[in-house]
Design an enzyme around this catalytic site. Structure first.
Site, PDB file in Angstrom:
ATOM      1  N   ASP A  12      67.590  44.617  50.345  1.00  0.00           N
ATOM      2  CA  ASP A  12      67.749  44.200  48.950  1.00  0.00           C
ATOM      3  C   ASP A  12      69.007  44.868  48.359  1.00  0.00           C
ATOM      4  O   ASP A  12      69.505  45.844  48.919  1.00  0.00           O
ATOM      5  CB  ASP A  12      66.487  44.626  48.194  1.00  0.00           C
ATOM      6  CG  ASP A  12      66.605  44.480  46.698  1.00  0.00           C
ATOM      7  OD1 ASP A  12      66.882  43.362  46.249  1.00  0.00           O
ATOM      8  OD2 ASP A  12      66.438  45.492  45.986  1.00  0.00           O
ATOM      9  N   ASP A  14      69.984  45.326  44.314  1.00  0.00           N
ATOM     10  CA  ASP A  14      69.800  46.153  43.113  1.00  0.00           C
ATOM     11  C   ASP A  14      68.640  47.127  43.278  1.00  0.00           C
ATOM     12  O   ASP A  14      67.512  46.717  43.526  1.00  0.00           O
ATOM     13  CB  ASP A  14      69.534  45.264  41.894  1.00  0.00           C
ATOM     14  CG  ASP A  14      70.669  44.294  41.631  1.00  0.00           C
ATOM     15  OD1 ASP A  14      71.699  44.737  41.121  1.00  0.00           O
ATOM     16  OD2 ASP A  14      70.524  43.102  41.952  1.00  0.00           O
ATOM     17  N   ASP A 175      62.933  47.938  47.059  1.00  0.00           N
ATOM     18  CA  ASP A 175      62.561  48.958  46.081  1.00  0.00           C
ATOM     19  C   ASP A 175      61.514  48.485  45.094  1.00  0.00           C
ATOM     20  O   ASP A 175      61.103  49.248  44.223  1.00  0.00           O
ATOM     21  CB  ASP A 175      63.800  49.407  45.290  1.00  0.00           C
ATOM     22  CG  ASP A 175      64.259  48.345  44.301  1.00  0.00           C
ATOM     23  OD1 ASP A 175      64.332  48.636  43.100  1.00  0.00           O
ATOM     24  OD2 ASP A 175      64.551  47.215  44.735  1.00  0.00           O
TER      25      ASP A 175
END
EC number: 3.1.3.18
Length: 222
Positions: A12, A14, A175
């Site tokens: 991922d 961001d 995250d």
């Protein structure tokens, strides 16, 4: 939980590779001021990131994680934000500590690497290029590449197909709850970074296979 050595790792953007909140918060606050409303500040914006810029703008307009602004407010604000973010995609953003080393390790160890994000392609590709990591990935799947994005499994399964690898032999590195949901639905293993956004919640509450504090830990984990 022990991680089974994968053949492919999807990562991922961001909150995982990049701390992009400084740019996103700048654009949100500038947008709010241009439409005559008070700015929010980076702490609030940090909790709203993770589902693409359209959802971020909607959250900024209502001032919370859940809710919908009036259509006319959104139609006025969204183009302003897009123009701002096109000019400020990476000016204040940076790789998290350990990311460069982690990517170097994964590449040198022979892992096939892909990038999967909910950020639109027009922002994803320049951001990865500006931060010097675009060439690390054999495939980059942005939020508008396919008809569905995370938490749907489609982007992860698309990447598995691209690499010709079974989902059971793949790992997602993220995250947020969206990353976990997408990974579980696709049949991927999932490792989460402790430092990410996840709307202000501790990612451990959502039971990823493993939580690490830095990508340098991947060497011992994998």
């Amino acid at each position: 939980m022990a991680i089974t050595k994968p053949e492919m790792i999807l990562i991922d953007v961001d909150g995982t590779l990049v701390d992009s909140v400084p740019d996103l918060a700048y654009c949100v606050d500038e947008m709010m001021q241009q439409i005559g409303r008070p700015p929010h500040g980076s702490d609030k914006v940090r909790d709203w990131v993770g589902n693409g810029v359209e959802r971020l703008v909607r959250r900024a307009l209502v001032g919370r994680l859940v809710g919908e602004p009036a259509d006319e407010d959104f139609e006025k604000a969204y183009p302003i934000f897009l123009d701002l973010y096109a000019e400020n995609t990476s000016k204040r953003s940076s790789l998290y500590d350990g990311v460069a080393e982690g990517l170097e390790y994964m590449k040198s160890a022979g892992y096939r690497l892909g990038c999967v994000t909910n950020k639109a392609e027009q922002f994803t590709l320049p951001l990865l290029a500006d931060l010097g990591i675009a060439d690390r990935f054999e495939v980059t799947i942005s939020g508008d590449t396919l008809t569905k994005k995370k938490p749907e499994p489609m982007p992860l399964l698309h990447a598995a197909e691209f690499f010709g690898i079974e989902p059971g032999n793949a790992l997602m590195l993220g995250d947020s709850i969206s990353d976990i949901k997408a990974a579980r639905a696709a049949g991927f293993q999932i490792i989460c970074m402790s430092y990410g956004y996840n709307h202000g919640e501790d990612i451990r509450n959502y039971d990823p296979d493993l939580v690490i504090d830095s990508m340098v830990e991947l060497k011992s984990v994998l």
